[in-house]
Design a protein around this motif. Structure first.
Motif, PDB file in Angstrom:
ATOM      1  N   PRO A 100       2.566   1.801   6.257  1.00 30.05           N
ATOM      2  CA  PRO A 100       3.286   2.046   7.517  1.00 30.05           C
ATOM      3  C   PRO A 100       4.799   2.072   7.340  1.00 30.05           C
ATOM      4  O   PRO A 100       5.504   2.512   8.243  1.00 30.05           O
ATOM      5  N   CYS A 101       5.275   1.604   6.198  1.00 33.30           N
ATOM      6  CA  CYS A 101       6.721   1.584   5.966  1.00 33.30           C
ATOM      7  C   CYS A 101       7.198   2.754   5.118  1.00 33.30           C
ATOM      8  O   CYS A 101       8.400   2.883   4.864  1.00 33.30           O
ATOM      9  N   ALA A 102       6.259   3.590   4.669  1.00 31.10           N
ATOM     10  CA  ALA A 102       6.629   4.647   3.723  1.00 31.10           C
ATOM     11  C   ALA A 102       7.521   5.705   4.354  1.00 31.10           C
ATOM     12  O   ALA A 102       8.370   6.299   3.676  1.00 31.10           O
ATOM     13  N   ASN A 103       7.363   5.975   5.658  1.00 30.37           N
ATOM     14  CA  ASN A 103       8.102   7.065   6.302  1.00 30.37           C
ATOM     15  C   ASN A 103       9.269   6.579   7.151  1.00 30.37           C
ATOM     16  O   ASN A 103       9.806   7.351   7.955  1.00 30.37           O
ATOM     17  N   LEU A 104       9.658   5.331   6.988  1.00 32.40           N
ATOM     18  CA  LEU A 104      10.821   4.835   7.716  1.00 32.40           C
ATOM     19  C   LEU A 104      12.089   5.483   7.180  1.00 32.40           C
ATOM     20  O   LEU A 104      12.164   5.848   5.997  1.00 32.40           O
ATOM     21  N   PRO A 105      13.117   5.647   8.029  1.00 36.17           N
ATOM     22  CA  PRO A 105      14.394   6.198   7.538  1.00 36.17           C
ATOM     23  C   PRO A 105      14.960   5.357   6.407  1.00 36.17           C
ATOM     24  O   PRO A 105      14.717   4.149   6.320  1.00 36.17           O
ATOM     25  N   ALA A 106      15.696   6.006   5.533  1.00 33.26           N
ATOM     26  CA  ALA A 106      16.284   5.315   4.383  1.00 33.26           C
ATOM     27  C   ALA A 106      17.127   4.143   4.853  1.00 33.26           C
ATOM     28  O   ALA A 106      17.934   4.273   5.774  1.00 33.26           O
ATOM     29  N   GLY A 107      16.908   3.008   4.239  1.00 38.69           N
ATOM     30  CA  GLY A 107      17.660   1.805   4.565  1.00 38.69           C
ATOM     31  C   GLY A 107      17.081   0.992   5.693  1.00 38.69           C
ATOM     32  O   GLY A 107      17.554  -0.117   5.965  1.00 38.69           O
ATOM     33  N   SER A 108      16.036   1.503   6.354  1.00 39.41           N
ATOM     34  CA  SER A 108      15.428   0.751   7.458  1.00 39.41           C
ATOM     35  C   SER A 108      14.487  -0.305   6.900  1.00 39.41           C
ATOM     36  O   SER A 108      13.658  -0.007   6.036  1.00 39.41           O
ATOM     37  N   PRO A 109      14.583  -1.541   7.386  1.00 40.24           N
ATOM     38  CA  PRO A 109      13.702  -2.605   6.875  1.00 40.24           C
ATOM     39  C   PRO A 109      12.280  -2.440   7.407  1.00 40.24           C
ATOM     40  O   PRO A 109      12.065  -1.970   8.525  1.00 40.24           O
ATOM     41  N   CYS A 110      11.328  -2.831   6.594  1.00 43.01           N
ATOM     42  CA  CYS A 110       9.940  -2.858   7.037  1.00 43.01           C
ATOM     43  C   CYS A 110       9.754  -4.057   7.966  1.00 43.01           C
ATOM     44  O   CYS A 110      10.317  -5.129   7.719  1.00 43.01           O
ATOM     45  N   PRO A 111       9.004  -3.931   9.053  1.00 40.91           N
ATOM     46  CA  PRO A 111       8.829  -5.058   9.980  1.00 40.91           C
ATOM     47  C   PRO A 111       8.297  -6.302   9.282  1.00 40.91           C
ATOM     48  O   PRO A 111       7.371  -6.224   8.472  1.00 40.91           O
ATOM     49  N   ALA A 112       8.896  -7.438   9.604  1.00 36.25           N
ATOM     50  CA  ALA A 112       8.470  -8.715   9.016  1.00 36.25           C
ATOM     51  C   ALA A 112       7.295  -9.255   9.818  1.00 36.25           C
ATOM     52  O   ALA A 112       7.426 -10.193  10.600  1.00 36.25           O
ATOM     53  N   ALA A 113       6.162  -8.633   9.653  1.00 32.94           N
ATOM     54  CA  ALA A 113       4.963  -9.025  10.391  1.00 32.94           C
ATOM     55  C   ALA A 113       3.758  -8.856   9.488  1.00 32.94           C
ATOM     56  O   ALA A 113       3.824  -8.190   8.449  1.00 32.94           O
ATOM     57  N   TYR A 114       2.666  -9.474   9.893  1.00 36.33           N
ATOM     58  CA  TYR A 114       1.432  -9.332   9.129  1.00 36.33           C
ATOM     59  C   TYR A 114       0.890  -7.920   9.314  1.00 36.33           C
ATOM     60  O   TYR A 114       0.569  -7.502  10.434  1.00 36.33           O
ATOM     61  N   ILE A 115       0.807  -7.176   8.212  1.00 38.70           N
ATOM     62  CA  ILE A 115       0.271  -5.822   8.235  1.00 38.70           C
ATOM     63  C   ILE A 115      -0.893  -5.801   7.261  1.00 38.70           C
ATOM     64  O   ILE A 115      -0.712  -5.935   6.048  1.00 38.70           O
ATOM     65  N   PRO A 116      -2.120  -5.655   7.759  1.00 38.86           N
ATOM     66  CA  PRO A 116      -3.269  -5.717   6.849  1.00 38.86           C
ATOM     67  C   PRO A 116      -3.366  -4.488   5.965  1.00 38.86           C
ATOM     68  O   PRO A 116      -2.908  -3.397   6.318  1.00 38.86           O
ATOM     69  N   ALA A 117      -3.958  -4.691   4.817  1.00 33.74           N
ATOM     70  CA  ALA A 117      -4.227  -3.602   3.871  1.00 33.74           C
ATOM     71  C   ALA A 117      -5.581  -3.844   3.243  1.00 33.74           C
ATOM     72  O   ALA A 117      -6.002  -4.985   3.042  1.00 33.74           O
ATOM     73  N   THR A 118      -6.271  -2.764   2.927  1.00 32.21           N
ATOM     74  CA  THR A 118      -7.610  -2.836   2.357  1.00 32.21           C
ATOM     75  C   THR A 118      -7.677  -1.982   1.102  1.00 32.21           C
ATOM     76  O   THR A 118      -7.124  -0.879   1.062  1.00 32.21           O
ATOM     77  N   VAL A 119      -8.352  -2.502   0.082  1.00 26.93           N
ATOM     78  CA  VAL A 119      -8.635  -1.748  -1.135  1.00 26.93           C
ATOM     79  C   VAL A 119     -10.145  -1.749  -1.332  1.00 26.93           C
ATOM     80  O   VAL A 119     -10.768  -2.816  -1.419  1.00 26.93           O
ATOM     81  N   THR A 120     -10.742  -0.572  -1.400  1.00 27.68           N
ATOM     82  CA  THR A 120     -12.179  -0.434  -1.635  1.00 27.68           C
ATOM     83  C   THR A 120     -12.389   0.420  -2.876  1.00 27.68           C
ATOM     84  O   THR A 120     -11.882   1.545  -2.944  1.00 27.68           O
ATOM     85  N   GLN A 121     -13.103  -0.106  -3.854  1.00 27.43           N
ATOM     86  CA  GLN A 121     -13.306   0.591  -5.118  1.00 27.43           C
ATOM     87  C   GLN A 121     -14.721   0.372  -5.636  1.00 27.43           C
ATOM     88  O   GLN A 121     -15.322  -0.682  -5.412  1.00 27.43           O
ATOM     89  N   THR A 122     -15.222   1.386  -6.347  1.00 25.70           N
ATOM     90  CA  THR A 122     -16.469   1.282  -7.084  1.00 25.70           C
ATOM     91  C   THR A 122     -16.167   1.540  -8.552  1.00 25.70           C
ATOM     92  O   THR A 122     -15.484   2.509  -8.887  1.00 25.70           O
ATOM     93  N   ASP A 123     -16.671   0.677  -9.410  1.00 25.53           N
ATOM     94  CA  ASP A 123     -16.358   0.737 -10.833  1.00 25.53           C
ATOM     95  C   ASP A 123     -17.643   0.731 -11.652  1.00 25.53           C
ATOM     96  O   ASP A 123     -18.403  -0.247 -11.616  1.00 25.53           O
ATOM     97  N   ALA A 124     -17.899   1.831 -12.363  1.00 24.28           N
ATOM     98  CA  ALA A 124     -18.975   1.862 -13.356  1.00 24.28           C
ATOM     99  C   ALA A 124     -18.361   1.510 -14.697  1.00 24.28           C
ATOM    100  O   ALA A 124     -17.409   2.157 -15.144  1.00 24.28           O
ATOM    101  N   HIS A 125     -18.894   0.474 -15.345  1.00 26.43           N
ATOM    102  CA  HIS A 125     -18.234  -0.151 -16.495  1.00 26.43           C
ATOM    103  C   HIS A 125     -19.216  -0.254 -17.658  1.00 26.43           C
ATOM    104  O   HIS A 125     -20.415  -0.525 -17.463  1.00 26.43           O
ATOM    105  N   ALA A 126     -18.725  -0.040 -18.878  1.00 28.79           N
ATOM    106  CA  ALA A 126     -19.538  -0.208 -20.082  1.00 28.79           C
ATOM    107  C   ALA A 126     -18.735  -0.975 -21.117  1.00 28.79           C
ATOM    108  O   ALA A 126     -17.515  -0.793 -21.233  1.00 28.79           O
ATOM    109  N   ARG A 127     -19.422  -1.845 -21.877  1.00 28.68           N
ATOM    110  CA  ARG A 127     -18.763  -2.664 -22.892  1.00 28.68           C
ATOM    111  C   ARG A 127     -19.651  -2.777 -24.128  1.00 28.68           C
ATOM    112  O   ARG A 127     -20.875  -2.929 -24.030  1.00 28.68           O
ATOM    113  N   ALA A 128     -19.024  -2.692 -25.304  1.00 30.20           N
ATOM    114  CA  ALA A 128     -19.708  -2.919 -26.578  1.00 30.20           C
ATOM    115  C   ALA A 128     -18.957  -3.996 -27.336  1.00 30.20           C
ATOM    116  O   ALA A 128     -17.720  -3.975 -27.395  1.00 30.20           O
ATOM    117  N   ALA A 129     -19.688  -4.959 -27.912  1.00 38.06           N
ATOM    118  CA  ALA A 129     -19.033  -6.092 -28.569  1.00 38.06           C
ATOM    119  C   ALA A 129     -19.816  -6.532 -29.792  1.00 38.06           C
ATOM    120  O   ALA A 129     -21.040  -6.372 -29.864  1.00 38.06           O
TER     121      ALA A 129
END
Length: 407
Positions: free
Chosen positions: A180-209
């Motif tokens: 939400p802060c990416a498009n603020l005018p240059a030099g404008s501070p991001c609001p000092a408030a709780y802003i939620p963010a989510t990361v969702t990922q799927t990972d197929a993983h292989a290992r040899a040892a």
């Protein structure tokens, strides 16, 4: 002590068998029992296990030749896990198979050292991690103590928390929502408030040892080495490759006393994959870093994420009361250490001459976070090991109750 007694009391119907009944052709048995766990992040877990197993010969270096179990647990802070495990050993043929599936929620995953400098708004340092994962590991003995192990896994992770915290922990990771802060005018501070963010990922993983294992027994080692090193790759985010290694040694200078030490590393290519930045793909089961009962007992679970990781520790185990094959009560004293090599946060000072962190692994003991602690271990026969520990780092003491040795 009460927790240990509860575990011993409930587990004893499953475990209290005469040694001469434990043959290679022993029948399958079924048992169930409640137990308790506790972590600094999630509070106290009430858990229940159902297990069906075939006991190994009494003089074998393992407890069971075959076991299938289901565990379910819920904590005082609303975290939970449901896990199914399968393990099969063909000792004479030199094969091992282990598989696991788990669904979990950790409502206080990790904890930061505080908000960025100068930040005065609401700040939530914990993340909530929902995870569903499954993996299969096949091990084949090559010659004597040398083995090769292959693992494939699928991991689905959803992290949610304060956008500042997510950005600081995973600077190369894209969030599900636009900034939400990416498009603020240059030099404008991001609001000092709780802003939620989510990361969702799927990972197929292989290992040899490659694995080199000379331990006398696996459930309570007195002497020997367990050394492993491997390569891995995964599809999380834009994909990654990496390498890891762990060396563990055990010495018993006198009956009932064991000295043990561990050193490990893990290195990744640049990636925004969040799961592997908290994972060590160890044999036979992966564990969470950095912080937690299997990586650094003086830090909260998952405190620090990193592409480059170093960890180590030493521990003294002394049997205060030894009941032979029936069990033991053991005193523990240990020191855990480690360092996470994290890429620069977008919030980091980029002024000319400023020294920024780097995610590239470097083998050094500089800037390690060390913690020391002690505790009590309670063993029932050969199968149940409960540890109650307290460890201190960065001015805080953290208590844990867990099953099995840290390494």
């Amino acid at each position: 002590m009460a927790t240990g007694f509860l575990l011993a009391l409930c587990a004893s119907p499953m475990l209290a068998q005469e040694p001469d009944t434990a043959r290679a052709d022993a029948p399958m048995r079924t048992s169930n029992f409640p137990y308790l766990l506790a972590t600094p992040n999630d509070g106290v877990f009430g858990a229940f296990r159902v297990i069906r197993y075939q006991q190994a010969p009494w003089d074998a270096r393992v407890t069971n030749l075959r076991e299938m179990s289901v565990d379910a647990a819920y904590s005082t802070r609303g975290s939970y896990f449901v896990r199914g495990d399968y393990k099969r050993l063909w000792l004479d043929e030199g094969w091992r198979l282990r598989a696991s599936v788990q669904a979990s929620r950790e409502v206080r995953f990790g904890r930061s050292d505080g908000p960025p400098e100068g930040f005065s708004g609401e700040y939530r340092a914990f993340l909530k991690r929902d995870r569903a994962q499954g993996w299969v590991d096949v091990t084949r003995r090559i010659n004597g103590p040398l083995h090769v192990a292959l693992r494939s896994s699928l991991d689905r992770i959803r992290l949610r928390g304060d956008r500042l915290e997510v950005s600081a922990r995973y600077p190369l990771t894209r969030t599900d929502e636009p900034d939400p802060c990416a498009n603020l005018p240059a030099g404008s501070p991001c609001p000092a408030a709780y802003i939620p963010a989510t990361v969702t990922q799927t990972d197929a993983h292989a290992r040899a040892a490659l694995v080199y294992d000379t331990r006398d027994v696996e459930f309570n080692p007195n002497r020997g080495l367990l050394v492993e090193a491997g390569l891995f790759a995964g599809s999380g985010d834009d994909g990654y490759t990496g390498a890891y290694g762990i060396a563990r040694g055990y010495v018993s200078p006198r009956a009932g006393t064991r000295l043990t030490a561990r050193y490990g590393f893990r290195a990744l290519t640049r990636t925004g994959a969040v799961g592997i930045q908290h994972g060590m793909p160890a044999w036979e089961a992966p564990f969470t870093t950095l912080g937690g009962p299997n990586s650094h007992r003086a830090l909260p679970t998952g405190l620090r994420s990193a592409r480059g990781l170093l960890l180590g520790g030493v521990e003294v185990r002394h049997d205060l009361l030894d009941f032979g094959g029936l069990g033991a009560i053991t005193l523990l004293a240990f020191a855990d250490g480690g360092r996470a090599f994290q890429d620069p946060s977008p919030l980091a000072d980029s002024a000319p001459g400023a020294t920024l962190p780097n995610g590239k692994l470097a083998f050094t003991f500089d800037d390690w976070t060390w913690g020391a602690g002690g505790g009590l271990g309670i063993r029932v026969l050969r199968a149940a090991q409960l540890n109650i520990t307290a460890a201190k780092a960065n001015g805080e003491t953290r208590w844990s109750v867990g099953s099995g040795w840290s390494w």
